[in-house]
Design a protein around this motif. Structure first.
Motif, PDB file in Angstrom:
ATOM      1  N   CYS A 118       2.854   1.914   3.278  1.00  0.00           N
ATOM      2  CA  CYS A 118       4.023   1.044   3.462  1.00  0.00           C
ATOM      3  C   CYS A 118       5.128   1.426   2.478  1.00  0.00           C
ATOM      4  O   CYS A 118       6.317   1.376   2.789  1.00  0.00           O
ATOM      5  N   ARG A 125      -2.096   1.031  11.750  1.00  0.00           N
ATOM      6  CA  ARG A 125      -2.326   0.235  10.557  1.00  0.00           C
ATOM      7  C   ARG A 125      -1.879  -1.216  10.745  1.00  0.00           C
ATOM      8  O   ARG A 125      -2.138  -2.065   9.910  1.00  0.00           O
ATOM      9  N   CYS A 152       0.839  -1.204   0.000  1.00  0.00           N
ATOM     10  CA  CYS A 152       0.000   0.000   0.000  1.00  0.00           C
ATOM     11  C   CYS A 152       0.881   1.264   0.000  1.00  0.00           C
ATOM     12  O   CYS A 152       2.092   1.196   0.221  1.00  0.00           O
ATOM     13  N   CYS A 205       1.171  -4.298   6.082  1.00  0.00           N
ATOM     14  CA  CYS A 205       0.276  -3.872   7.150  1.00  0.00           C
ATOM     15  C   CYS A 205      -1.084  -4.510   6.912  1.00  0.00           C
ATOM     16  O   CYS A 205      -1.218  -5.359   6.046  1.00  0.00           O
ATOM     17  N   CYS A 243      -2.233  -4.307   3.254  1.00  0.00           N
ATOM     18  CA  CYS A 243      -1.466  -4.851   2.136  1.00  0.00           C
ATOM     19  C   CYS A 243      -0.658  -6.059   2.579  1.00  0.00           C
ATOM     20  O   CYS A 243      -0.604  -6.387   3.762  1.00  0.00           O
TER      21      CYS A 243
HETATM   22 ZN   LIG Z   1       0.650  -1.527   3.890  1.00  0.00          ZN
END
Ligand SMILES: [Zn+2]
Ligand SMILES: [Fe+3]
Ligand SMILES: [Mg+2]
Ligand SMILES: [Zn+2]
Lengths: 330, 755
Positions: B118, B178, B115, B137, B140
């Protein structure tokens, strides 16, 4: 040939024909059975039915096929075949000349093999109840001392030996049946293999695990059968498997895999690796094993897959087909 | 969903909400926590056996209920929300409660591309995830490919071997972050490690080397796609014929240099699933990447490692660096075998293929190939559905007993149903090799285990000699054989929830017919669990079975023979060693015939000299399609007699004229489509059925699919193509499951088989 009325004259005519063709002292006595001396040790017995279309094909006919098939079934135990029986179901209207041709060829095959047909029977059935001629044979043989060939003896690492090229018989039959002509005539490999087997037994002794003749369903069916019975997988090398160029070309045209095509004069032997070289050399020294090859090995495999390493590096499963080869590509 | 909630909320101040869907392990509880805090509500949120249970109390419960489905975390999917009133408890504060046990019916979500948050950390020198190739996270990272079974928990994933460090543990337990319950969380201190430095990888790629990396769903091979010698070396080492390779680029902007990208294509490329998208090529890559094809497969980075490699390559600069690097990205597997996932196997099998093998110590629990999508007939269509989409279920129109459907033989998938959800597995591949059959069995085990389902029956193809059929025979469960093209049509019916009877136009390669014949161009009437064959394409001889499927010239010869020009075969195909003998086979009355549509494409491709012998499946049809500029219709180019569609007039026309291949390809596509529309419209008039489902591999052909869909709609028919599954055999298992489910529901399990 006719059925029913005039049956007696006909029966005599037919038995005369077989006596002459098979020509041996047992049949000449005219008994409903034959007696023979038994050897000490273990005997083997087999029986088989022959229905083939066409009855005559390049390299043989239903008569010679019946002798070779039964002799080979005995030989695959490592045994020496001794005697055969033969029973004929003949369709009414079948040509006497063709029957004579079959009987002569059968007698010739039995003499060549040194395995006399010592008892037999014939029946003529109504038109439509048989397809020309059906032959049933039985055979007995004797096993060399202590030899016990069986699939459960195979071990991972064992070698797989094949006595010669694949597909000759099946393609010969198919070409004849479908009226296909090729540049080179393809001839059935139909032959008695007990001489070859005797040489292999002499060379390999207890290192021989099992032998099979890859008849119906070809090498593919036979190897899968062995895999199931031995609880092993097999890895075969495509490059190592001999196929005659004419047979390969015919298979290519027809879209057949030579591995699925029937043979009548070939055998597969699974042997321990330490005798593989000696057995292969003995095979190559015999006229029916000139093209013999080491084609692969047994491996431990819970799926009992028979796999083929192809010439270009890939591998595929060698299938056990339930019938004819069907398409699969969607 | 929200309407009853609002009414209830107006009267009550405490509510219980049950949320079903993909709501576990995706950051849903922190999201709910944030939302509840925003509306100053008391209560709690917890995972339970059905998904998530929420209790909220406060003045703004109505606002909360309305907002809940609006801004869910990226990987969450809400199937439904049930709301019930509660007695107020006058509690204050909102907490995340412990999970409630019970039989788990929730689900694991697909793997998702890194994501944006990240990615920012990956390149942030102050972050503890700086340049860490496994950063992820709850929004993702890997899921499906590392999950062993339900419940989705670190202990049941490939991450169980990596105890969290203190920092990771703190993130994992922080409900505001997250990474709250991010089961795959790790960092450079505590997580998996790469075997090589990324700079070494980039250097090797820049030098024209072939590099194997361990991706999310399996090993991948990368190399510079601008150098033909490099791509050819990859082809040679991988024993890969002419089959196209996909290309990976750092961004959609970079990809625009290689392919034509419009807004829908860009959206597809940037989906978190990160599929390979087939786009019109600008031919800026080495010719060996996709020889003879108009389209190129493009994908964007999926995992942090991909981003790191592009980053390192860019830092090196150089010629390729200026235009942005583009890498061939293909699955690492010996030809015909499944993707490699095991480190030891990969090191052995890739030793002769890759110059550098980059591995790591996080296991891949189940392999998943890259998914492949194309824009066809105005929508994204799957060619191959795997990583990024599996195991998202397809919602069925009714609930059914748990069924396992095992697909066919090529491009196999399996389907497992659970209630009114059907889970179609990732692409397994062709069941020709022992490795593929093992993967097939592994997929069945994995899918039933992550769904916690025990099937009561097995649906399978009618073909007697497929590995899938043989598997079905050995299970000791009731078997339901489903005809191949019936399953094709049923898969579209199931996906679209078509109620009542539908026409099925299946344009396919081959399937075992109910009569044992080689079917493939079929018009079916599907009704409930049964079907009727209304018609088929005019049969054409198929000389040499599957040989004819591999060698289009044979089908072309059959076509010539069919139009009375068998005498021309030897001269037309003089280059083929068997051309002299083929007429002998075609003259025989017992040579098998096929009603296949795929073989018709092959025949035309062979006739036009586009492809004589295919080096990969579908090559002839793809090359024929690539020639089309303007589909055109030949008037009176076909006949429909008693349901049989014959294109003989068109084929005779194509064979007689010395048409230019582009014109001929256009005429073939346009006329075939028009003929199919005519055929279907006829059947619709005769049966009164206005819905037609379209299936079979030929519908991957964009021209054909677009013309037929447009034609059917113009004729007032509702024409449906699959959206969530491939139209080829990759979607077949869903149709099998649907038919078997209906049959069992109607007849019970005792009947054994379907006649
Ligand atoms: Zn992520
Ligand atoms: Fe299909
Ligand atoms: Mg026998
Ligand atoms: Zn850590």
């Amino acid at each position: 040939l006719s059925h029913g009325a005039g049956g007696r004259a006909m029966a005599q005519l037919i038995s005369g024909l077989f006596h002459e063709a098979f020509g041996n002292g047992w049949l000449a006595r005219g008994n409903d059975q034959s007696a023979f001396d038994v050897a000490a040790g273990r005997m083997v017995m087999t029986t088989d039915g022959y229905v083939v279309s066409p009855l005559f094909f390049p390299g043989g006919d239903i008569g010679s096929l019946a002798v070779h098939g039964t002799v080979n079934d005995i030989a695959m135990a490592g045994a020496r075949p001794l005697y055969l029986s033969a029973s004929f179901i003949i369709e009414e209207g079948f040509r006497f000349a063709d029957l004579k041709r079959i009987a002569d060829s059968m007698g010739e095959a039995a003499r060549a093999a040194g395995v006399p047909i010592i008892t037999g029977d014939t029946k003529v059935v109504e038109r439509g109840k048989a397809d020309g001629v059906f032959i049933s044979t039985a055979g007995v043989g004797v096993l060399p001392d202590g030899l016990d060939l069986s699939a459960d003896k195979a071990r991972p690492g064992d070698r797989v030996l094949l006595s010669g090229s694949l597909g000759d018989h099946g393609v010969a039959i198919m070409s004849k049946r479908q009226n296909l002509t090729f540049d080179t005539e393809i001839v059935s490999d139909s032959a008695s293999l007990h001489g070859l087997v005797a040489d292999m037994v002499a060379a390999g002794g207890h290192g021989l695990r099992l032998m099979r003749d890859p008849t119906r369903g070809g090498l593919a069916a036979t190897m899968n059968e062995i895999a199931q019975q031995s609880n092993l997988g097999f890895r075969l090398q495509e490059d190592a498997i001999p196929v005659k160029p004419a047979v390969a070309a015919a298979c290519e045209l027809l879209g057949l895999d030579p591995l699925n095509v029937a043979n009548e004069g070939k055998l597969i032997a699974v042997v321990s690796p330490d005798v593989a070289g000696a057995v292969l050399a003995a095979m190559k020294a015999h006229p029916l094993g000139r093209d013999a090859a080491d084609i692969g090995e047994a491996v431990a495999d819970d799926h009992r897959f028979v796999q083929m390493a192809t010439s270009f590096g890939g591998g595929r499963i060698v299938d056990w087909l339930s019938g004819e080869q069907l398409p699969r590509i969607c | 969903m929200s309407a009853p909630g609002q009414t209830l909320a107006a009267k009550h101040t405490r509510l219980r909400l049950r949320v079903r869907g993909a709501v576990q392990g995706v950051g849903f509880r922190p999201y709910v926590h944030g939302l509840a805090t925003r509306y100053r509500l008391g209560g709690f949120v917890a995972n339970d056996a059905d998904g998530v249970v929420i209790e909220v109390e406060g003045e703004e419960v109505a606002e909360f209920v309305e907002a809940l489905p609006q801004q869910t975390p990226p990987l969450a999917r809400i199937d439904d929300i049930a709301v019930e009133p509660m007695v107020a408890d006058s509690c204050t504060g909102f907490r995340i409660a412990e999970s409630v046990g019970g039989r788990v019916t929730t689900r694991i979500v697909p793997d998702a591309a890194t994501c944006a948050a990240c990615l920012a950390e990956l390149f942030d020198p102050t972050s503890r995830f700086h340049l860490y190739p496994f950063v992820n996270c709850t929004h993702c990272g890997p899921r499906f490919t590392i999950a062993e079974r339900l419940p989705y928990d670190r202990a049941t994933t490939a991450m169980k071997r990596f105890p969290m460090c203190e920092a990771c543990r703190a993130d994992y337990e922080d409900p505001s972050g997250r990474r709250f319950h991010a089961e795959a969380i790790s960092c450079a201190r505590c997580g998996p490690r790469l075997s090589h430095g990324v700079d070494e990888v980039a250097a090797a790629l820049a030098e024209g080397k072939i590099v194997a990396i361990k991706g999310l769903g399996g090993y991948q091979l990368l190399c510079d796609c601008s150098r033909d010698d490099v791509v050819q070396r990859l082809r040679a080492r991988k024993q890969r014929d002419g089959k196209p390779f996909a290309v990976m680029l750092a961004s959609a902007d970079a990809a625009a240099d290689l392919a034509e990208i419009d807004a829908p294509a860009r959206a597809l490329l940037e989906q978190v699933a990160r599929p390979i998208v087939l786009l019109r090529s600008r031919h800026h890559v080495a010719p060996s990447v996709a020889p003879g094809l108009a389209k190129i497969g493009v994908m964007l980075p999926v995992a942090p490692l991909h981003h790191l490699i592009f980053h390192a390559l860019a830092a090196r600069g150089g010629a390729a660096g200026e235009r942005g690097w583009a890498l061939v990205c293909t699955s690492a597997n010996p030809s015909g075998e499944p993707l490699l996932t095991d480190n030891d196997e990969a090191l052995a099998a890739l030793a002769d293929i890759a110059d550098l093998i980059v591995t790591h110590d996080r296991d891949i629990v189940i392999r998943a190939d890259d998914s492949v999508v194309a824009m066809v007939a105005g929508g994204p269509r799957f060619i191959r559905r795997a990583r990024g989409y599996v195991p998202e279920p397809i919602r069925l129109a009714r609930s059914m007993p748990p069924i396992l459907a095992v697909g066919a033989h090529l491009k196999a998938t399996v389907t497992v149903t659970r209630g009114d959800e059907a889970f179609v597995s990732q692409h397994i591949g062709d069941l020709d090799t022992a490795q593929a059959v093992r993967f097939f069995e592994e997929t069945i085990r994995h899918l039933t285990s992550i769904l916690d389902v025990e099937p009561v029956a097995i649906a399978h193809d009618m073909h007697p000699d497929m590995a899938s059929t043989r598997f079905a025979q050995g299970r000791g469960l009731p078997m339901v054989p489903v005809q191949h093209h019936h399953a094709h049509a049923a898969s579209v019916i199931a996906e679209h929830g078509v109620a009542g009877p539908a026409l099925g136009l299946v344009l396919d390669g081959y399937g075992y017919g109910s009569d044992g014949g080689a079917w493939g161009g079929e018009l079916l009437l599907c009704d409930g669990a049964g079907f009727r064959r209304l018609g088929h394409l005019a049969p054409l001889k198929m000389p040499g079975g599957d040989r004819a499927a591999r060698e289009p010239w044979r089908m072309a010869a059959a076509l010539l023979h069919d139009i009375g020009r068998g005498g021309d075969i030897a001269s037309c195909f003089a280059g083929q060693p068997q051309a002299r003998h083929l007429p002998m086979l075609l003259d025989r009355a017992d040579t098998p015939v096929t009603t296949s549509a795929g073989r018709l494409f092959d025949a035309v491709a062979g006739l036009l000299g586009v492809s004589m012998v295919q080096s990969y499946e579908g090559e002839a049809a793809m090359k024929l399609e690539a020639l089309v500029r303007e589909p055109a219709v030949l008037a009176r180019g076909w006949t429909v007699i008693e349901g049989v569609l014959s294109l003989r007039p068109l084929l005779a026309h194509l064979a007689a004229r010395d048409l230019d291949a582009v014109e001929a390809a256009g005429l073939f596509h346009g006329t075939l489509a028009a003929a199919c529309v005519d055929w279907v419209a006829d059947a619709s008039r005769a049966t009164g059925i206005g819905t037609v489902v379209l299936s079979g591999g030929c519908f991957l052909n964009a021209h054909l699919a677009e013309q037929i869909v447009r034609g059917c709609r113009a004729a007032g028919l509702d024409a449906l193509l699959p959206r969530q599954l491939p139209v080829n055999d990759g979607g077949l298992s869903l149709g099998q499951a649907w038919v078997a489910g209906l049959q069992i529901t109607q007849q019970g399990l005792t009947s054994g088989g379907f006649v």
